[in-house]
Scaffold this active site. Sequence first.
Site, PDB file in Angstrom:
ATOM      1  N   GLU B 363     -23.674   4.679  21.136  1.00  0.00           N
ATOM      2  CA  GLU B 363     -24.647   5.759  21.384  1.00  0.00           C
ATOM      3  C   GLU B 363     -23.967   7.121  21.480  1.00  0.00           C
ATOM      4  O   GLU B 363     -24.266   7.928  22.351  1.00  0.00           O
ATOM      5  CB  GLU B 363     -25.509   5.455  22.614  1.00  0.00           C
ATOM      6  CG  GLU B 363     -26.381   4.225  22.353  1.00  0.00           C
ATOM      7  CD  GLU B 363     -27.624   4.160  23.207  1.00  0.00           C
ATOM      8  OE1 GLU B 363     -28.213   5.207  23.493  1.00  0.00           O
ATOM      9  OE2 GLU B 363     -27.987   3.031  23.578  1.00  0.00           O
ATOM     10  N   THR B 365     -19.913   8.643  20.522  1.00  0.00           N
ATOM     11  CA  THR B 365     -18.584   8.535  21.136  1.00  0.00           C
ATOM     12  C   THR B 365     -18.377   9.661  22.156  1.00  0.00           C
ATOM     13  O   THR B 365     -19.115  10.649  22.167  1.00  0.00           O
ATOM     14  CB  THR B 365     -17.495   8.679  20.054  1.00  0.00           C
ATOM     15  OG1 THR B 365     -17.644   9.973  19.455  1.00  0.00           O
ATOM     16  CG2 THR B 365     -17.599   7.600  18.987  1.00  0.00           C
TER      17      THR B 365
END
Lengths: 266, 379
Positions: B363, B365
């Site tokens: 979701e 980095t």
Amino acid sequence: MSTKILVTVKEVAEVDDEFEISGLDIDDRYLEYDLNEWDDYAVEEAVQLSEAGDDVEVVTVTLGPERSEETIRMALAKGADRAVRVWDDALADAGLLDATTKADLLAAVVESEEPDLVLTGVQAADDSFGATGVALAERVGFEWAAVVNDLDYDADANVSSVRRELEGGVEELTDVEGPAVLTIQTGINEPRYASLRGIRQAQRKPLDVHALDDLGLDESVVDSPVDLTSMYEPESEGDAVVWEGSPDETADELATFLREQGVVEG
Amino acid sequence: MDFDLPNEHRMIRDTVREFCEAEIAPIAQEIEDEHRFPESVFEEFGQLDLMGVPAPEEHDGAGGDYLMYALVAEELGRVSGAIGLSYVAHTSLGLMPIVMFGTAEQKERWAEPLARGEAMGAWALTEPSSGSDASDMDTMARKEGDEYVIDGTKQFITNANVANSVLVKSVTDPDAGYGGISTFIVDPDDDGFEVVEVWDKMGLNASPTCEIKLDGVRVPEDRLLGDEGDGWTQTKKTLNGGRISIAALSTGLAQGAYEAAKGYATEREQFGRPIGKFDAVRDMVVDMDRKIERARLLTHKAATQYDAGEDVTRISSLAKLDASEIAREVAEDAVQVHGGYGYTTDFAPQRFYRDAKLMEIGEGTSEIQHLVVGRELGL
């Protein structure tokens, strides 16, 4: 025909592994409060009866301060319909409430609610008198059965067919005519987890608070021949032997040990 | 400012914790070792109304808020990162976009079974050659009559092989850049949908991560979520909520690792006293507590602002960035506190350590979170 089941619900103190005693009680810093385990089974039994039957109302009754409302809401979240909480400055000041006092207080609630069936836990996990349910039955003149681990309830006849644990692994099957008080043993069912919707709905279910006046009682109800005179941690002695290895080896070792200790002969 | 949770939220957290300790903690390592998705746990979540916590009651959700959802995600993370990850992917990514952007018919057909816990949700954004640059997408959906035909490959799709619906991002207008992306509700039973890989991973192996191939998958028009070209705006909104749940899950991983370390530091004796009495170990445990408090505060703040309808781009990114790093750091130290035992699978810290690493990747980095926050700061 409607059925009303009254369930006594106690908030019990749970003690941390390490604790200190302060005066006549365990220091509050080491206590957490939760629904009494036996009462959890009693609530579940009542809720299952209400789910299985038509028009069954489950009412909980608790003797406890405002703090106990969180525990009461948990019983409501698991499916009880409404709750009654009894508290009064006189009860707060009295400290220890003995089984007779509790029976008198609960009897006043039974007289106003007129339930068909009263379920209590066998005992409370903190003071473990194990007497309140039966004392209540005696006080209100209900039939009773203690340590019930199986219940088949006929709502039309108001008869409870129960299995109850006696001493030494003996069990009794008997029918109890209602209105009756049954003290419920752990293991009679598998208490549910409250669902999220149940928890949300519980916040809106009725929870009525009664003082002694409201129940037609006065402060003399707390008079008790029982006094708490001291609180101490008993010396405990534990001596555990652990054997490791295959069942064959450890069974031999255990057998030798039991012979040596004189537990078994031969 | 009120830092106390409302009663309802506290009761829900405590109930979920009780469930997790009794039903999940005992199997957490076993399902990881066996790479087994624990279907029955999710069935029980359905019975407890946990599968649609932030979905409205009229769509069979629990009607809770994101703070409540974050509390549940944290409790799951505290015992099992894998169950937590499948859970938040189902809720934030599989369910909530349909609730937010779907038509009444789509909500009834696709969102409600998810919210009831009768179905698992998934979504598919990432591709083999499109990760952080999510707009560089090769999956195409072309209109044919009253159908769309979808072709492409999606990578690292959580729950894809156990899902009943997958929200697939596809390009409908190749010349429109971000504005040319659309979202389709794909049924894994649709012809041409294939799970071609279930990855073995460093951790989180009880949560399936899949590669899927869409080979001429034909879907009717009513599977388009929102309008053509809405896909990227929807994605950004979805990820704002999704980051809060990853932050909460990370906080839970850290909490689980911390509790293991604190317990061990109290019980384990060396040189005649509990190792927690030595400054070196005590300081590690104290720093865990310090960091977790920070992660939880940020997460709850992001959730509370989300519930108030505020823009949470910055705060949810900060929460996700901080909590995920904290989870990895705390879990690493928890392994260290346990010494040699911490390196064995008989003890939980190694699992938290392996699970935590993904939180810095999935979701968005950590690097992308810096980019998002940098933009919000005008840099």
